[in-house]
Write an enzyme that holds these catalytic residues in place. Structure first.
Site, short mmCIF file in Angstrom:
data_model
loop_
_atom_site.label_atom_id
_atom_site.label_comp_id
_atom_site.label_asym_id
_atom_site.label_seq_id
_atom_site.Cartn_x
_atom_site.Cartn_y
_atom_site.Cartn_z
N CYS A 32 0.87 -1.18 -0.09
CA CYS A 32 -0.04 -0.11 0.01
C CYS A 32 0.92 1.41 0.08
CB CYS A 32 -0.82 0.06 1.11
SG CYS A 32 -1.97 1.59 1.18
N CYS A 41 -0.46 7.12 6.86
CA CYS A 41 -1.57 6.98 7.46
C CYS A 41 -1.64 6.27 8.92
CB CYS A 41 -2.92 6.53 6.78
SG CYS A 41 -3.28 4.94 6.63
N CYS A 87 -2.94 0.78 8.92
CA CYS A 87 -2.17 -0.38 9.26
C CYS A 87 -0.89 -0.38 10.05
CB CYS A 87 -1.77 -0.99 7.64
SG CYS A 87 -3.32 -1.46 6.72
N CYS A 92 -8.26 2.21 0.13
CA CYS A 92 -7.90 1.86 1.46
C CYS A 92 -7.94 0.19 1.41
CB CYS A 92 -8.59 2.13 2.63
SG CYS A 92 -8.25 1.04 4.03
N GLN A 122 -19.07 -5.97 15.57
CA GLN A 122 -17.58 -6.42 15.24
C GLN A 122 -17.38 -6.03 13.88
OE1 GLN A 122 -15.35 -7.13 17.39
NE2 GLN A 122 -16.15 -8.17 19.11
N TYR A 160 -21.76 -5.63 28.63
CA TYR A 160 -21.49 -5.10 27.45
C TYR A 160 -22.13 -5.76 26.13
CZ TYR A 160 -17.97 -3.99 30.90
OH TYR A 160 -17.59 -3.44 32.11
N GLU A 200 -26.42 -3.38 28.29
CA GLU A 200 -25.75 -2.30 27.58
C GLU A 200 -26.23 -0.87 27.97
OE1 GLU A 200 -23.63 -0.09 25.05
OE2 GLU A 200 -23.29 -2.56 24.99
N ASP A 255 -17.55 -8.54 27.39
CA ASP A 255 -17.15 -8.16 26.29
C ASP A 255 -16.62 -6.41 26.26
OD1 ASP A 255 -15.78 -7.65 23.73
OD2 ASP A 255 -17.57 -8.07 22.81
N CYS A 306 -10.37 -6.97 23.76
CA CYS A 306 -9.80 -6.43 22.67
C CYS A 306 -8.37 -5.87 23.03
CB CYS A 306 -10.64 -5.38 21.81
SG CYS A 306 -11.09 -3.81 22.97
#
Length: 452
Positions: free
Chosen positions: A72, A78, A81, A156, A280, A309, A330, A378, A405
């Site tokens: 790329c 940017c 990635c 992108c 997700q 969550y 939530e 989560d 995450c």
């Protein structure tokens, strides 16, 4: 003493969570962008701070076996990635190492993830695209890392080509009708972001224009131009955001075309997505993540599951078929509304959703005398608050499934949960974001009083 603009030859012996190489000079950690573990590099010191030293790689003298040529033109410019300079096999190895290092160093745990579930595709997997808009004439692209400097990008590789084409059409509309981009410093102008959601399971597409205005001039022309690019476009929405700051979406959404939401199919269920609903990013990998979460939950007929969550109810409803009842909590009102609609649309009658943050919901249900067999967690990147950990402990589920995450906050929370009697017995890493530094994990915990 290390100072700016010095040249050194170093060997990279580690990687940071953001994908930077780590070398050591006179006992100090030096962070080198785009350098790989095991490489010998010539570097230039850019900044010397109290907590670290940052350097630029001038020349890779001895490249690592996993180094590849980035595919790329925007890589390194940017802030998207992080890993396009390494093979996907090397990337997966680094991510698995990062998860297990966190378990050991931060959590003090013997737990290790034995595998990382890699993505079948590393291109065009994102179902949500967010393009900041700036400049005169207006342009869209992505911000340089840790700045609001716009790097214009027509294509992108993480987004679908259709998302890129729709964003370009919004920019074309802005130029044709003199619609100004928002100026962050002057707090003037109109369009701030272009936000596009794609439902890979149904093909439905939402275009959301984020603007510091209650209406868009020439909105009918915008819809016509977007439908010229995508005749089957599902909905176009104006998101009103007049507040300064980094939050992309505002609180007000105005439908310009269509119902204001799209629907996707995940885990065999149909889910409604409004602009603000959490969902997700990588649908295919989400299937694998949730399947592992269901496996770790070890559900039996009659079990009660509490999903904290819960978002729009994806995990909650995915577990409903194997449980007696499922309850989701939530704090985002539109997500809870979507979750209830999703339960009804899928004919699921053993699901209940509560509008509250995780700590409040856990305390409320504990006060009601609810004793779930399984609690799923989560949380956002910051992990669990102490009141959530306390409430989970008070409800004493036999099993806890933690989807994370962020390996660092996961490891911290696993250590805190271990102090409440919960032993982490299994873990799997899941690469939800190929070519980016983020990595997800799912962990099974069992109360120490339970033999399993």
């Amino acid at each position: 003493m290390l100072t700016k603009n010095q040249h050194y030859t170093v060997t990279i012996d580690g990687m940071t969570s953001e994908g930077m190489g780590v070398a050591r000079i006179d006992g100090r950690a030096v962070f080198v962008k785009n350098a790989l573990r095991g490489e010998k590099c010539e570097i230039l010191i850019l900044k010397v701070g109290k907590n670290g030293v940052w350097a630029k790689c001038l020349n890779v003298i001895e490249p690592a076996p996993g180094r590849i040529e980035p595919d790329c033109q925007h890589f390194g410019k940017c802030g998207g990635c992080d890993f396009r300079h390494m093979s996907y096999e090397t990337e997966r190895e680094e991510k698995l190492r990062r998860v297990n290092d966190a378990f050991e160093r931060i959590g003090g745990l013997e737990l290790r993830a034995k595998e990382i579930l890699g993505g079948e595709s590393t291109q065009s997997y994102r179902n949500k695209a967010q393009y900041p808009v700036a400049g005169d004439p207006p342009q869209c692209g992505f911000y340089r890392a840790r700045t609001h400097d716009l790097i214009p990008a027509r294509r992108c590789l993480l987004q679908t080509k259709l998302s890129d084409d729709l964003a370009a059409e919004v920019i074309k509309w802005m130029g044709q009708y003199n619609i100004p981009a928002y100026d962050e410093s002057a707090h003037s102008g109109m369009v701030r972001h272009i936000y596009i959601r794609t439902a890979f399971g149904t093909g439905q597409i939402m275009v959301c224009v984020v603007a510091a205005a209650n209406s868009l001039p020439h909105s009918n022309e915008l819809v016509d131009m977007l439908k010229g690019v995508c005749p089957d476009l599902t909905t176009v929405v104006l998101a009103v955001n007049k507040k300064p700051g980094n939050v992309i979406l505002g609180d007000t959404f105005i439908n310009l075309c269509g119902p204001g939401y799209i629907e996707d199919i995940l885990m065999g269920l149909r889910f409604r997505l409004s602009p603000a609903s959490f969902y997700q990013i990588n649908r295919d990998q989400t299937h694998r993540l949730y399947a592992k979460a269901i496996e770790y939950a070890d559900l039996h007929e009659g079990d009660t599951v509490l999903d904290l969550y819960c978002g729009i109810g994806t995990i909650t409803l995915s577990m409903a078929a194997k449980a007696g009842q499922v309850i989701g909590a939530e704090i985002v009102p539109s997500a809870v509304e979507n979750a209830r609609q999703n339960a009804e649309a899928n004919g699921i009658e053993n699901a209940r959703f509560i509008l509250a943050d995780a700590g409040q919901a856990a305390k409320q249900l504990a006060a009601e005398g609810l004793r779930p067999n399984v609690i799923t967690l989560d949380p956002p990147r910051k992990g669990l608050s102490q009141d959530v950990i306390d409430a989970v402990s008070e409800m004493s589920p036999t099993r806890v499934v933690y989807v994370s995450c962020d390996p660092a906050t996961l490891a911290r929370d696993l250590k805190l949960l271990s102090e409440k009697g919960y032993v982490a017995t299994e873990a799997t890493a899941v690469d939800m974001f190929p070519r980016c530094a983020h990595v997800e994990s799912v962990v099974k915990l069992i109360h120490s009083d339970i033999n399993s």
